[in-house]
Write an enzyme that holds these catalytic residues in place. Structure first.
Site, PDB file in Angstrom:
ATOM      1  N   CYS A 198       0.890  -1.170   0.000  1.00 18.23           N
ATOM      2  CA  CYS A 198       0.000   0.000   0.000  1.00 18.23           C
ATOM      3  C   CYS A 198       0.917   1.205   0.000  1.00 18.23           C
ATOM      4  CB  CYS A 198      -0.915   0.010   1.222  1.00 18.23           C
ATOM      5  SG  CYS A 198      -1.826   1.560   1.417  1.00 18.23           S
ATOM      6  N   CYS A 244      -0.573   4.464   2.252  1.00 15.38           N
ATOM      7  CA  CYS A 244      -0.579   4.375   3.720  1.00 15.38           C
ATOM      8  C   CYS A 244      -0.056   2.988   4.063  1.00 15.38           C
ATOM      9  CB  CYS A 244      -1.933   4.713   4.333  1.00 15.38           C
ATOM     10  SG  CYS A 244      -3.390   4.061   3.497  1.00 15.38           S
ATOM     11  N   SER A 245      -0.852   2.123   4.646  1.00 12.77           N
ATOM     12  CA  SER A 245      -0.361   0.782   4.954  1.00 12.77           C
ATOM     13  C   SER A 245      -1.522  -0.203   4.975  1.00 12.77           C
ATOM     14  CB  SER A 245       0.344   0.750   6.310  1.00 12.77           C
ATOM     15  OG  SER A 245       1.265   1.794   6.435  1.00 12.77           O
ATOM     16  N   CYS A 246      -2.463  -0.072   4.050  1.00  7.14           N
ATOM     17  CA  CYS A 246      -3.656  -0.919   4.055  1.00  7.14           C
ATOM     18  C   CYS A 246      -3.270  -2.395   4.017  1.00  7.14           C
ATOM     19  CB  CYS A 246      -4.532  -0.594   2.854  1.00  7.14           C
ATOM     20  SG  CYS A 246      -5.169   1.088   2.882  1.00  7.14           S
TER      21      CYS A 246
END
Lengths: 198, 220
Positions: free
Chosen positions: B125, B128-130
């Site tokens: 991702c 962000c950090s999905c």
């Protein structure tokens, strides 16, 4: 020319090896996640995806200096600063992260067909969006159609939904070389069909 | 651009990070508290005291999120897919329905992508950090690192080499950038030499990193 947001890391070349140290778990990490996942209950977001938007508009140097939980603590702090003094417990589930759940398909145009060649818009929409800079102006192919989702950055009082496409790009198209492939989900308003190969 | 009122100062978190506030970066947004840990714990305690937050009501979610081996559901789905062709077909066509068969439900969309002799999948991702925590637990710190987010989409083979994964020429690396509410999980290739293994045996060899795409599984 729009600049990529502070959070838009994809394709940047000014970074080193991937750090591999495992994280030490601390109790406040759970506080951050509880606050984040409850924030959708309290109406403290003005736009869809605002927790992320708070991070995107940070000074890039500041963004990069913060750890994962520090970043989200910052977003949480700002959102909850809007909580009114007389706030009451809202109805509904305890965890309600701001974001798409309910899906409204009425009034949407039919989606593009799988296999349609598309070009990503050259500039992202203003405000919060989910259109990484490395895709801007690039040509790809729709490989799947997802269920409609909330449009990132739309006002929470006027939520809009769009179809979301899984779009394939060759590395040749993105980076000018390579034989590998990238897939990314893009909202319908981020892409246009390509009639002919230019 | 909306501009927030930056009124976190009302909580008196004791000073600013040096040099950031008013430092001319042009946004005027809040800077982080010097101690984010103390800040969020104080904010949470305040919300609990005001009766606005029930920490216990989130225990199940936190237990899922922070479980030590949080990828058990993902590993179970992989092991079943390796041994049950019908389940595999469902997992690849309608992953939420497949997870529901395992008793794992969530309202988040998830797509499972299959590694083959022709394709090696890698999930990232970049914005962000999905990550599908409800089937894979807490994301590893490296997954959220700026370095991984930057490089996975541009030089995935170099990143994979750092993880000890050598994808042969002729096998395409397909990178999935998780930009929407859809989450992605990899169905890795079943290691040779596991023909006699039970589903439980197989689930035990599936690693978190293999579900992201940065590990290639081997028989025990």
């Amino acid at each position: 020319m729009t600049a990529p947001s502070a959070a838009d890391m994809g394709g940047r070349t000014d970074v080193g090896p991937v750090p591999r140290a495992e994280e030490v778990h601390e109790p406040w990490h759970e506080s951050v996640m509880r606050l984040l996942m409850s924030s959708g209950r309290f109406g403290v977001s003005r736009i869809s995806g605002e927790a992320r938007y708070r991070l995107e508009v940070l000074d890039p140097e500041l963004y990069r200096s913060l750890g994962y939980y520090e970043r989200w603590a910052l977003a949480v702090a700002e959102l909850y600063s809007r909580l009114p003094e007389d706030a009451t417990v809202p109805p509904g589930p305890a965890a309600r992260y701001p974001g798409a759940r309910a899906v409204a398909t009425e009034g949407l145009s039919p989606p593009l067909a799988v296999g349609t060649r598309v070009v990503v818009r050259a500039e992202p929409p203003p405000g919060h969006h989910r259109m990484p800079a490395y895709t801007w102006g690039r040509r790809g192919v729709v490989r799947a159609v997802h269920a409609p989702q909330e449009v990132p950055g739309c006002h929470v009082d006027a939520v809009r939904h769009e179809h979301v496409y899984s779009v394939a790009f060759t590395f040749e198209e993105l980076w000018g070389h390579g034989t590998d492939e990238l897939r990314i989900d893009l909202w319908a308003s981020y892409v246009s069909p390509v009639e002919e190969d230019a | 651009m909306t501009s927030a009122d930056d009124d976190q100062h009302g909580h008196d978190h004791g000073g600013e990070r040096g040099g950031e506030r008013g430092g001319g970066h042009g946004h005027g947004h809040a800077t982080p508290p010097d101690s984010p840990a103390a800040y969020v714990e104080r904010l949470e305690a305040e919300l609990v005291e005001r009766g606005l937050l029930d920490v216990r009501a989130l225990d199940d979610l936190m237990a899922t999120y922070f479980a030590e081996h949080g990828w058990v559901h993902g590993a179970r789905a992989v092991a079943r897919a390796w041994t049950d062709p019908e389940f595999k077909a469902l997992l690849l066509s309608d992953a939420p329905a497949a997870f529901a068969q395992l008793g794992v439900t969530n309202h988040d969309a998830i797509v499972v992508v299959e590694d083959t002799d022709e394709v090696h999948n890698l999930v990232v991702c970049t914005l962000c950090s999905c990550y599908p925590f409800w089937v894979m637990g807490l994301s590893p710190a490296w997954y959220r690192s700026l370095e991984y987010r930057a490089r996975a989409v541009r030089e995935p083979r170099a990143v994979l080499a750092e993880f000890g994964v050598d994808v042969p020429e002729g096998r395409t690396v397909r990178v999935w950038d998780s930009s929407s509410d859809v989450r992605y999980m990899v169905l890795p290739r079943r290691p040779t030499g596991t023909e006699a293994a039970t589903e439980d045996d197989l689930a035990a060899i599936v690693t978190r990193d293999a579900l992201i795409g940065t590990d290639v599984l081997e028989a025990p």
